[in-house]
Design a protein around this motif. Structure first.
Motif, PDB file in Angstrom:
ATOM      1  N   PHE A  48       0.833  -1.193   0.000  1.00 29.63           N
ATOM      2  CA  PHE A  48       0.000   0.000   0.000  1.00 29.63           C
ATOM      3  C   PHE A  48       0.877   1.256   0.000  1.00 29.63           C
ATOM      4  CE2 PHE A  48      -3.832  -2.294   1.478  1.00 29.63           C
ATOM      5  CZ  PHE A  48      -3.252  -3.434   2.003  1.00 29.63           C
ATOM      6  N   TYR A  64       0.091   5.256   1.224  1.00 31.54           N
ATOM      7  CA  TYR A  64      -0.826   6.218   1.819  1.00 31.54           C
ATOM      8  C   TYR A  64      -0.183   7.603   1.773  1.00 31.54           C
ATOM      9  CZ  TYR A  64      -4.051   2.806   3.923  1.00 31.54           C
ATOM     10  OH  TYR A  64      -4.995   1.825   4.134  1.00 31.54           O
ATOM     11  N   GLN A  95      -0.332  11.525   3.663  1.00 33.44           N
ATOM     12  CA  GLN A  95      -0.786  12.255   4.842  1.00 33.44           C
ATOM     13  C   GLN A  95      -0.462  13.732   4.681  1.00 33.44           C
ATOM     14  OE1 GLN A  95       1.147  11.324   8.649  1.00 33.44           O
ATOM     15  NE2 GLN A  95      -0.798  11.620   9.713  1.00 33.44           N
ATOM     16  N   ASN A 142      -1.345  17.549   9.699  1.00 33.33           N
ATOM     17  CA  ASN A 142      -2.388  17.473  10.724  1.00 33.33           C
ATOM     18  C   ASN A 142      -3.653  16.754  10.257  1.00 33.33           C
ATOM     19  OD1 ASN A 142      -0.986  18.782  12.863  1.00 33.33           O
ATOM     20  ND2 ASN A 142      -1.253  20.691  11.746  1.00 33.33           N
ATOM     21  N   GLN A 143      -3.489  15.800   9.371  1.00 32.74           N
ATOM     22  CA  GLN A 143      -4.614  15.006   8.909  1.00 32.74           C
ATOM     23  C   GLN A 143      -4.299  13.526   9.028  1.00 32.74           C
ATOM     24  OE1 GLN A 143      -6.371  16.063   5.156  1.00 32.74           O
ATOM     25  NE2 GLN A 143      -5.938  18.243   5.430  1.00 32.74           N
ATOM     26  N   GLY A 144      -5.305  12.707   8.849  1.00 31.38           N
ATOM     27  CA  GLY A 144      -5.110  11.272   8.817  1.00 31.38           C
ATOM     28  C   GLY A 144      -4.536  10.827   7.484  1.00 31.38           C
ATOM     29  N   LEU A 145      -4.418   9.528   7.316  1.00 34.01           N
ATOM     30  CA  LEU A 145      -3.848   8.972   6.098  1.00 34.01           C
ATOM     31  C   LEU A 145      -4.935   8.647   5.089  1.00 34.01           C
ATOM     32  CD1 LEU A 145      -1.720   8.374   8.438  1.00 34.01           C
ATOM     33  CD2 LEU A 145      -0.916   6.538   6.962  1.00 34.01           C
ATOM     34  N   LEU A 154      -5.578   6.511   1.396  1.00 32.03           N
ATOM     35  CA  LEU A 154      -5.013   5.515   0.497  1.00 32.03           C
ATOM     36  C   LEU A 154      -4.816   6.085  -0.895  1.00 32.03           C
ATOM     37  CD1 LEU A 154      -4.231   2.470   0.173  1.00 32.03           C
ATOM     38  CD2 LEU A 154      -6.552   2.148  -0.728  1.00 32.03           C
ATOM     39  N   PHE A 158       3.574   7.363   2.868  1.00 36.23           N
ATOM     40  CA  PHE A 158       3.927   6.170   3.621  1.00 36.23           C
ATOM     41  C   PHE A 158       3.668   4.919   2.793  1.00 36.23           C
ATOM     42  CE2 PHE A 158       4.830   7.952   7.728  1.00 36.23           C
ATOM     43  CZ  PHE A 158       4.077   9.115   7.772  1.00 36.23           C
ATOM     44  N   LEU A 204      -1.177  -3.791   9.193  1.00 35.83           N
ATOM     45  CA  LEU A 204      -0.312  -2.977   8.355  1.00 35.83           C
ATOM     46  C   LEU A 204       0.964  -2.618   9.098  1.00 35.83           C
ATOM     47  CD1 LEU A 204      -2.713  -0.405   6.635  1.00 35.83           C
ATOM     48  CD2 LEU A 204      -1.479  -2.277   5.548  1.00 35.83           C
ATOM     49  N   PHE A 248       4.069  -0.031   8.589  1.00 37.05           N
ATOM     50  CA  PHE A 248       4.387   1.160   7.817  1.00 37.05           C
ATOM     51  C   PHE A 248       5.882   1.436   7.819  1.00 37.05           C
ATOM     52  CE2 PHE A 248       0.340   3.209   6.835  1.00 37.05           C
ATOM     53  CZ  PHE A 248      -0.531   2.580   7.695  1.00 37.05           C
TER      54      PHE A 248
END
Lengths: 116, 115
Positions: free
Chosen positions: B34, B36, B38, B41-44, B46, B90, B103, B105
């Motif tokens: 995978f 990802y 980011q 200041n945010q999430g990941l 896909l 990532f 997962l 990373f």
């Protein structure tokens, strides 16, 4: 588009205090994950739930961390007492079904914890 | 146990230039791979994933990656980047034959696109 919700977004606390984070996964997602992301690093899995059951908590520091997902929907991660080294981003993710290899994990915005 | 190595911690490029972010993995079993992204200041989110089949995988925002089993690599590429591609990227791996598909990373690559 459905999203994973987390609160609070930011938390500042003093060491030895208790903190709690909340996560609401995408509706219908059976699997829920909590990750810790230290600044400059990739996320590391803390705990994984399938519905209300823990699937993997091998990396959860159980002397101070606890996690629950009582009704198999939303989840709470607690730290008591907090230590300076716990300062990090705590990310929640959800996926549709465990066992579907390669199932996409959807991440929330995270809670940034600062321990003073 | 699995591991992921992202060979570059930072990659600066100019807008409209091509970019490649490198990822190598280590595993004794078959894997899913995978990428990802980011934003600050945010999430990941896909970008793309490789499960099986064609080794060239296309994702969102014009990104693609190629799975190379012999070199245990899964490099991410984009032919022409935009300022908005500035973010942390990532690479992650999971066990294709395991029971929980956890997962793992890498440490991330910060892509900075300059005007």
């Amino acid at each position: 588009e459905a999203e994973v919700a987390q609160s609070p977004r930011y938390k500042i606390t003093e060491k030895s205090q208790a903190v709690a984070f909340w996560c609401d996964p995408i509706s219908g997602h059976a699997t829920l994950y909590w990750y810790r992301q230290i600044l400059g690093q990739g996320p590391e899995l803390l705990v994984q739930f399938q519905d209300e059951s823990v699937v993997d908590d091998s990396q959860l520091p159980k002397d101070r961390f606890s996690a629950e997902r009582l009704k198999g929907v939303d989840s709470t991660l607690k730290i008591q007492p907090a230590e300076l080294g716990d300062s990090a981003m705590y990310l929640c993710a959800s996926s549709l079904v465990l066992g579907q290899g390669g199932d996409t994990q959807y991440f929330g915005p995270g809670t940034r914890l600062t321990v003073l | 146990a699995q591991s992921v190595t992202q060979l570059d911690s930072q990659v600066p490029v100019f807008e409209e230039a091509p970019v490649e972010l490198r990822c190598n993995y280590s595993s004794s079993v078959s894997v899913y791979l995978f990428w990802y992204v980011q934003y600050p200041n945010q999430g990941l989110q896909l970008l793309l994933k490789y499960l099986s089949g064609s080794t060239l995988v296309k994702g969102i925002n014009g990104f693609e990656a190629e799975f190379n089993k012999s070199q245990t690599s899964f490099h991410l590429r984009k032919p022409s980047v935009h300022i908005s591609d500035t973010a942390e990227y990532f690479c992650a791996v999971s066990d294709a034959g395991g029971s929980n598909y956890k997962l793992t990373f890498g440490k991330g690559t910060l892509l900075t696109v300059n005007p």
